[in-house]
Write a protein that holds these residues in place. Structure first.
Motif, mmCIF file in Angstrom:
data_model
loop_
_atom_site.group_PDB
_atom_site.id
_atom_site.type_symbol
_atom_site.label_atom_id
_atom_site.label_comp_id
_atom_site.label_asym_id
_atom_site.label_seq_id
_atom_site.Cartn_x
_atom_site.Cartn_y
_atom_site.Cartn_z
ATOM 1 N N ALA A 161 -5.021 -2.297 -0.116
ATOM 2 C CA ALA A 161 -5.703 -1.572 0.959
ATOM 3 C C ALA A 161 -6.449 -2.505 1.904
ATOM 4 C CB ALA A 161 -6.672 -0.559 0.354
ATOM 5 N N GLY A 162 -6.447 -3.794 1.611
ATOM 6 C CA GLY A 162 -7.109 -4.768 2.477
ATOM 7 C C GLY A 162 -8.581 -4.954 2.185
ATOM 8 N N SER A 163 -9.075 -4.388 1.089
ATOM 9 C CA SER A 163 -10.491 -4.523 0.753
ATOM 10 C C SER A 163 -10.803 -5.936 0.270
ATOM 11 C CB SER A 163 -10.867 -3.531 -0.344
ATOM 12 O OG SER A 163 -12.188 -3.759 -0.798
ATOM 13 N N LYS A 164 -11.908 -6.476 0.739
ATOM 14 C CA LYS A 164 -12.388 -7.792 0.308
ATOM 15 C C LYS A 164 -13.512 -7.658 -0.720
ATOM 16 C CE LYS A 164 -9.685 -9.789 3.343
ATOM 17 N NZ LYS A 164 -8.444 -10.456 2.889
ATOM 18 N N LEU A 200 0.828 -1.210 0.000
ATOM 19 C CA LEU A 200 0.000 0.000 0.000
ATOM 20 C C LEU A 200 0.856 1.252 0.000
ATOM 21 C CD1 LEU A 200 -2.779 1.314 0.179
ATOM 22 C CD2 LEU A 200 -2.675 1.033 2.677
ATOM 23 N N SER A 201 1.949 1.247 0.751
ATOM 24 C CA SER A 201 2.805 2.437 0.831
ATOM 25 C C SER A 201 3.370 2.816 -0.540
ATOM 26 C CB SER A 201 3.943 2.199 1.821
ATOM 27 O OG SER A 201 4.736 1.079 1.435
ATOM 28 N N ALA A 202 3.677 1.821 -1.364
ATOM 29 C CA ALA A 202 4.218 2.103 -2.696
ATOM 30 C C ALA A 202 3.160 2.759 -3.571
ATOM 31 C CB ALA A 202 4.721 0.816 -3.342
ATOM 32 N N LEU A 203 1.917 2.288 -3.498
ATOM 33 C CA LEU A 203 0.846 2.887 -4.292
ATOM 34 C C LEU A 203 0.497 4.284 -3.779
ATOM 35 C CD1 LEU A 203 -1.470 -0.199 -4.863
ATOM 36 C CD2 LEU A 203 0.300 0.738 -6.357
ATOM 37 N N GLN A 204 0.592 4.480 -2.490
ATOM 38 C CA GLN A 204 0.363 5.822 -1.938
ATOM 39 C C GLN A 204 1.434 6.793 -2.417
ATOM 40 O OE1 GLN A 204 0.249 4.629 2.195
ATOM 41 N NE2 GLN A 204 -1.997 4.741 2.273
ATOM 42 N N ALA A 205 2.657 6.301 -2.606
ATOM 43 C CA ALA A 205 3.731 7.136 -3.132
ATOM 44 C C ALA A 205 3.449 7.518 -4.588
ATOM 45 C CB ALA A 205 5.074 6.412 -3.020
ATOM 46 N N VAL A 206 2.884 6.585 -5.352
ATOM 47 C CA VAL A 206 2.497 6.887 -6.731
ATOM 48 C C VAL A 206 1.427 7.973 -6.743
ATOM 49 C CG1 VAL A 206 1.430 5.966 -8.829
ATOM 50 C CG2 VAL A 206 3.086 4.583 -7.572
ATOM 51 N N HIS A 207 0.458 7.845 -5.852
ATOM 52 C CA HIS A 207 -0.618 8.835 -5.783
ATOM 53 C C HIS A 207 -0.058 10.217 -5.452
ATOM 54 C CE1 HIS A 207 -4.528 10.606 -4.478
ATOM 55 N NE2 HIS A 207 -5.004 9.775 -5.396
ATOM 56 N N THR A 266 -4.179 4.365 -8.561
ATOM 57 C CA THR A 266 -4.552 5.522 -7.745
ATOM 58 C C THR A 266 -6.063 5.745 -7.775
ATOM 59 O OG1 THR A 266 -4.164 7.072 -9.598
ATOM 60 C CG2 THR A 266 -2.317 6.619 -8.106
ATOM 61 N N LEU A 267 -6.696 5.369 -8.865
ATOM 62 C CA LEU A 267 -8.164 5.437 -8.940
ATOM 63 C C LEU A 267 -8.780 4.520 -7.884
ATOM 64 C CD1 LEU A 267 -10.166 5.174 -12.281
ATOM 65 C CD2 LEU A 267 -10.813 3.808 -10.302
ATOM 66 N N GLY A 268 -8.235 3.310 -7.785
ATOM 67 C CA GLY A 268 -8.736 2.366 -6.786
ATOM 68 C C GLY A 268 -8.481 2.823 -5.362
ATOM 69 N N LEU A 269 -7.320 3.463 -5.150
ATOM 70 C CA LEU A 269 -7.033 3.986 -3.810
ATOM 71 C C LEU A 269 -8.065 5.018 -3.392
ATOM 72 C CD1 LEU A 269 -3.165 4.555 -3.610
ATOM 73 C CD2 LEU A 269 -4.499 2.695 -2.607
ATOM 74 N N GLU A 270 -8.439 5.882 -4.321
ATOM 75 C CA GLU A 270 -9.427 6.917 -4.010
ATOM 76 C C GLU A 270 -10.772 6.289 -3.662
ATOM 77 O OE1 GLU A 270 -7.321 10.158 -7.042
ATOM 78 O OE2 GLU A 270 -9.399 9.529 -7.381
ATOM 79 N N ILE A 271 -11.150 5.250 -4.380
ATOM 80 C CA ILE A 271 -12.410 4.559 -4.075
ATOM 81 C C ILE A 271 -12.341 3.938 -2.685
ATOM 82 C CG2 ILE A 271 -13.879 2.607 -4.698
ATOM 83 C CD1 ILE A 271 -13.111 3.167 -7.639
ATOM 84 N N ALA A 272 -11.235 3.253 -2.379
ATOM 85 C CA ALA A 272 -11.094 2.600 -1.075
ATOM 86 C C ALA A 272 -11.118 3.612 0.061
ATOM 87 C CB ALA A 272 -9.796 1.789 -1.046
ATOM 88 N N GLU A 273 -10.578 4.797 -0.173
ATOM 89 C CA GLU A 273 -10.587 5.832 0.858
ATOM 90 C C GLU A 273 -11.967 6.457 1.010
ATOM 91 O OE1 GLU A 273 -7.580 8.512 -0.431
ATOM 92 O OE2 GLU A 273 -5.918 7.172 0.106
ATOM 93 N N ASP A 274 -12.667 6.669 -0.116
ATOM 94 C CA ASP A 274 -13.967 7.334 -0.074
ATOM 95 C C ASP A 274 -15.099 6.399 0.335
ATOM 96 O OD1 ASP A 274 -12.716 9.632 -0.910
ATOM 97 O OD2 ASP A 274 -13.367 9.472 -3.004
ATOM 98 N N LEU A 275 -14.950 5.098 0.069
ATOM 99 C CA LEU A 275 -16.008 4.135 0.377
ATOM 100 C C LEU A 275 -15.363 2.834 0.847
ATOM 101 C CD1 LEU A 275 -19.188 4.158 0.072
ATOM 102 C CD2 LEU A 275 -18.815 2.781 -1.984
ATOM 103 N N PRO A 276 -14.783 2.836 2.043
ATOM 104 C CA PRO A 276 -14.022 1.666 2.498
ATOM 105 C C PRO A 276 -14.856 0.402 2.684
ATOM 106 C CG PRO A 276 -14.267 3.282 4.271
ATOM 107 C CD PRO A 276 -14.733 3.950 3.017
ATOM 108 N N ASP A 277 -16.171 0.555 2.834
ATOM 109 C CA ASP A 277 -17.022 -0.614 3.063
ATOM 110 C C ASP A 277 -17.760 -1.059 1.804
ATOM 111 O OD1 ASP A 277 -18.560 1.687 3.023
ATOM 112 O OD2 ASP A 277 -19.986 0.972 4.531
#
Length: 315
Positions: A191-194, A5-12, A156-167
């Motif tokens: 991000a640990g999303s299932k 996750l840290s590597a993808l956050q660095a890309v973002h 980074t698109l997926g990261l934004e989704i996981a942050e905005d709607l984690p559930d």
């Protein structure tokens, strides 16, 4: 294949100065219509009108000074072309795009407007072959859709989704060669999303579904489709294992279903999506995915670069 996750956050963080954080929009009317809690990731509001600058800009920013001097090239029906041109302008380098002769004049003109050289050549397969020949002749860097850096940019698109709607319970993404869904898979799993992940392809351009059936990435010339952004001649070799291992499958949608989704998004959400962008909603409306009633679902609207004449026939 899935970075931490840290590597993808660095890309973002790297891309933040250059791209939009696009909104995640809920639709009450489509939630009522489908029986699910429906959200849309509106990438038609991204720079160039699609998600492509995320991955292409990340790839080009990471090139060495020597590679930047060589210039970059890709083949594309339109959105990746604009993404490459956009990224090359940021990276300060020459960009070349080979597009099928049938490519949307709107997308070709926009690509030139971002500063890239555009070559119109043959059908999709012939455009790819010509692109390879130009790499051999001129030494261009090939920016392909299944490059690891490109997919990490799309993540980074997926990261934004996981942050905005984690559930979220499920995500539906359009699939061409697999670069977008591959990046989203990276992000959600890092991000640990299932959340369950489903891909959508046009009936006339189903190379990823064919690849899953064959157990490997295959080539398959696409047929005509209004979702031209989902019609590459092959599935990405790096994308395929991500889809195979983490997506629950690929659902196919007809041209009529894609057209109906474009119209539905425009009338109900006031969002203009191209065929590829509307494919995720077409898949949801088709009911071909085994979603539990009331699922919290995100449909990725990957772009909005639709030719006005094509839109006129749909409406």
């Amino acid at each position: 294949m899935i970075p931490p996750l840290s590597a993808l956050q660095a890309v973002h963080a790297r891309l933040k100065p250059f791209i939009h954080r696009t909104p995640l929009l809920r639709s009450a009317s489509l939630s009522k219509l489908t029986g699910h809690d429906v959200y849309f990731k509106a990438e038609m509001l991204q720079k160039t009108g699609s998600f492509k600058p995320r991955g292409m800009t990340n790839r080009l920013l990471l090139l060495s000074p020597e590679e930047k001097k060589r210039g970059a090239i890709t083949f594309s029906a339109g959105n990746m072309a604009q993404g490459l041109a956009f990224g090359c302008a940021i990276a300060g380098m020459k960009g070349v795009v080979v597009m099928p002769a049938s490519a949307s004049p709107l997308k070709a003109a926009a690509t030139r407007g971002y500063g890239a050289d555009v070559i119109l050549h043959g059908d999709v397969s012939e455009a790819h072959a010509h692109c390879m020949a130009l790499i051999e002749k001129h030494g261009y860097v090939f920016a392909r859709f299944d490059d690891q850096d490109v997919m990490e940019g799309h993540a980074t698109l997926g990261l934004e989704i996981a942050e905005d709607l984690p559930d979220l319970d499920a995500l539906i993404a359009p699939v061409g060669g697999g670069g977008l869904i591959g990046g989203i898979i990276m992000a959600l799993r890092a991000a640990g999303s299932k959340a369950r992940i489903f891909g959508i392809e046009p009936e006339n351009a189903d190379v990823m579904r064919q690849s899953l059936a064959a157990g490997k990435a295959v080539r398959s010339p696409p047929g005509p489709t209004i979702a031209d952004g989902l019609a590459p001649p092959f599935a990405g070799e790096r994308c395929f294992p991500l889809v195979r291992d983490h997506a629950e499958g690929i659902a196919l949608v007809s041209e009529a279903e894609i057209g109906n989704a474009i119209k539905t998004l425009l009338l109900r959400m006031k969002l203009l999506a191209e065929g590829a962008g509307a494919a995720s909603l077409a898949g949801l409306l088709s009911g071909r995915m085994p979603l539990k009633p009331g699922s919290k679902v995100v449909c990725v609207l990957s772009g909005g670069n639709i030719d006005p004449e094509r839109l006129k026939t749909i409406l």
